[in-house]
Each structure stands twice: as structure tokens, then as C-alpha cells.
Write a protein that holds these residues in place. Structure first.
Motif, PDB file in Angstrom:
ATOM      1  N   ALA A  68      46.447  41.098  45.648  1.00 57.67           N
ATOM      2  CA  ALA A  68      46.282  43.176  44.764  1.00 57.67           C
ATOM      3  C   ALA A  68      44.989  42.399  43.716  1.00 57.67           C
ATOM      4  CB  ALA A  68      46.657  43.651  43.994  1.00 57.67           C
ATOM      5  N   ASP A  69      44.352  43.592  43.466  1.00 61.01           N
ATOM      6  CA  ASP A  69      43.064  42.909  42.208  1.00 61.01           C
ATOM      7  C   ASP A  69      43.191  43.470  41.006  1.00 61.01           C
ATOM      8  OD1 ASP A  69      40.514  43.169  44.279  1.00 61.01           O
ATOM      9  OD2 ASP A  69      41.592  45.090  44.569  1.00 61.01           O
ATOM     10  N   GLU A  70      44.713  43.648  40.613  1.00 61.66           N
ATOM     11  CA  GLU A  70      44.609  44.201  39.629  1.00 61.66           C
ATOM     12  C   GLU A  70      46.418  44.950  39.811  1.00 61.66           C
ATOM     13  OE1 GLU A  70      40.404  46.600  38.612  1.00 61.66           O
ATOM     14  OE2 GLU A  70      42.644  47.760  38.458  1.00 61.66           O
ATOM     15  N   VAL A  71      47.559  44.234  38.415  1.00 57.93           N
ATOM     16  CA  VAL A  71      48.578  44.318  38.432  1.00 57.93           C
ATOM     17  C   VAL A  71      48.987  45.156  37.142  1.00 57.93           C
ATOM     18  CG1 VAL A  71      50.512  43.274  38.453  1.00 57.93           C
ATOM     19  CG2 VAL A  71      49.097  42.318  39.906  1.00 57.93           C
ATOM     20  N   PHE A  72      49.750  46.159  37.510  1.00 59.65           N
ATOM     21  CA  PHE A  72      50.236  46.707  36.017  1.00 59.65           C
ATOM     22  C   PHE A  72      51.693  46.851  36.009  1.00 59.65           C
ATOM     23  CE2 PHE A  72      46.071  49.130  38.084  1.00 59.65           C
ATOM     24  CZ  PHE A  72      45.522  49.385  37.406  1.00 59.65           C
ATOM     25  N   CYS A  73      51.937  45.760  34.621  1.00 56.71           N
ATOM     26  CA  CYS A  73      53.599  46.039  34.739  1.00 56.71           C
ATOM     27  C   CYS A  73      54.180  46.995  33.398  1.00 56.71           C
ATOM     28  CB  CYS A  73      53.818  45.095  34.528  1.00 56.71           C
ATOM     29  SG  CYS A  73      55.451  43.651  34.051  1.00 56.71           S
TER      30      CYS A  73
END
Length: 224
Positions: A68-73
Motif C-alpha cells: 500500500a501507500d499508507e498503513v493505518f493501525c
């Protein structure tokens, strides 16, 4: 990278903050694909969503799909839901850290994670210490853009009932505006503000990598 064809990953999309963030991403024209990793399938489908299911405690099994371009946890549990401290640590420490490591391995430069007020690797309180150790381990991965949000009590409509939290929420809704100065950091945060702040830091790339509870609403409005 085409800014109108970004791919995002969400961990914890079925929780309060994660579900709100998912809604924001689905409505955001900058994102073409949203990869959601869950233990069980989502209850709904959307043209942007690609849902991967499996054991998140073995996140490394998703390595080839973890792009992905960004990961949100937004992963997080509670002492009531997970009284076993070993399992608690596997969730609150293990999943975010493994996610950051997968970001490094798969050349994902932006990682945004929700921690908690009071996170401190040297704390005598197990839960605060776990969050603090998670932050240290995530930062040690040395991704180009790592952002850590430390909210206070999170306000919002949860699927499950938390009696103590509901009582505290009711109190803070009434007394919250009285919390000023040094105690302002203990004022609760709206889950909507946390979700908006996560999206804001991922796209604005501010210099500040720690977003504290008292600055959450400002960050949600792109004020860093």
C-alpha cells in the motif's frame, strides 16, 4: 504515485476509530483501494474494499498482500476484553510492530498508529508500559513517515457496552470544558477527531510525529 489512486491498509477497521477511518477513506477521492485485514469478513462490501481475513497475530502470513501507500493501525484491546496479559501484549504490541516491519519490508513509507495517553516504556503499569514499548519498537523500524497518536478516553458509539467507560464519558461530556491548563490532556477525544487526525497526518506529513490528546482536534483540522 498518482495521488488519486492511492492504496491504504487498515488494521482494526471493525473497532470504533477504525470503522470511522474506513468511512473517511471510502469517501476520499485520493484513495482507489482500501485493504482491510480482519479476523472475520466485513459485514458489507464496497467497490474500494479488498478484505483479507485470517489470524492477525500471524500478520506475516499476509506479507505478499501487505502492499500500500499508507498503513493505518487502530488495533487495540482492553483489560476486560483480554484479561490474559500475554495475549494482550500480542495484540497491542505484536500486531502494530509486525505491521511496521512489513511496511519496511514492502517499501511502505507511511505508518500511522493509535497508542494511548500515558504510554511509557518505563511505566510500572502494564498497559501503559506495553503501549510505550510498542511506540519504541515501531520507531526503531525507522520508516520514513511514522505517526503516533496518543488519545485520552475515546468518545463514540461503540458496538459493545463498557459500563465504566460510559460513566466516565458522561462525566467528561459535562466537565470536559473545565479541564484547562496542565490537566487539559486528560480531556476525552472524539473518535471522529482521531480518525480525521490519522488521515490528516498521513497526507499532510507534518514534522511532528507524536499527536497528543490535547492536540487531537487541531490535528483533525490539519493544524499541527
Amino acid at each position: 504515485m498518482n495521488l488519486l489512486e492511492k492504496t491504504a491498509i487498515i488494521l482494526g477497521a471493525t473497532g470504533l476509530t477504525g470503522s470511522l477511518l474506513l468511512d473517511l477513506l471510502l469517501d476520499d477521492v485520493r484513495y482507489k483501494t482500501v485493504k482491510v485485514f480482519t479476523r472475520t469478513p466485513l459485514a458489507f462490501k464496497h467497490r474500494k474494499i479488498v478484505n483479507f481475513t485470517g489470524d492477525l497475530l500471524a500478520l506475516e502470513n499476509f506479507e505478499k498482500d501487505f502492499t500500500a501507500d499508507e498503513v493505518f493501525c487502530c488495533i487495540g484491546t482492553t483489560a476486560k476484553k483480554t484479561p490474559d496479559k500475554e495475549l494482550y501484549r500480542k495484540i497491542d504490541f505484536g500486531i502494530p510492530v509486525k505491521a511496521a516491519q512489513l511496511c519496511k519490508k514492502n517499501d511502505i513509507e507511511t505508518f500511522v498508529v493509535v497508542s494511548a495517553l500515558g504510554a511509557d516504556p518505563h511505566s510500572s503499569i502494564f498497559y501503559s508500559r506495553t503501549k510505550g514499548e510498542m511506540e519504541e519498537a515501531v520507531l526503531a523500524v525507522k520508516l520514513r513517515n511514522t505517526y503516533i497518536l496518543r488519545p485520552s478516553l475515546i468518545l463514540g458509539n461503540r458496538k459493545e457496552k463498557r459500563v465504566a467507560e460510559s460513566l466516565a464519558s458522561s462525566f467528561f461530556r459535562i466537565a470536559g470544558q473545565l479541564l484547562i491548563g496542565p490537566v487539559k490532556k486528560y480531556a476525552p477525544n472524539k473518535a471522529t477527531d482521531i480518525a480525521k487526525a490519522m488521515l490528516a497526518v498521513a497526507n499532510d506529513k507534518p514534522d511532528r510525529f507524536l499527536i497528543f490528546a490535547e492536540n487531537m482536534e487541531a490535528a483533525a483540522n490539519h493544524e499541527f
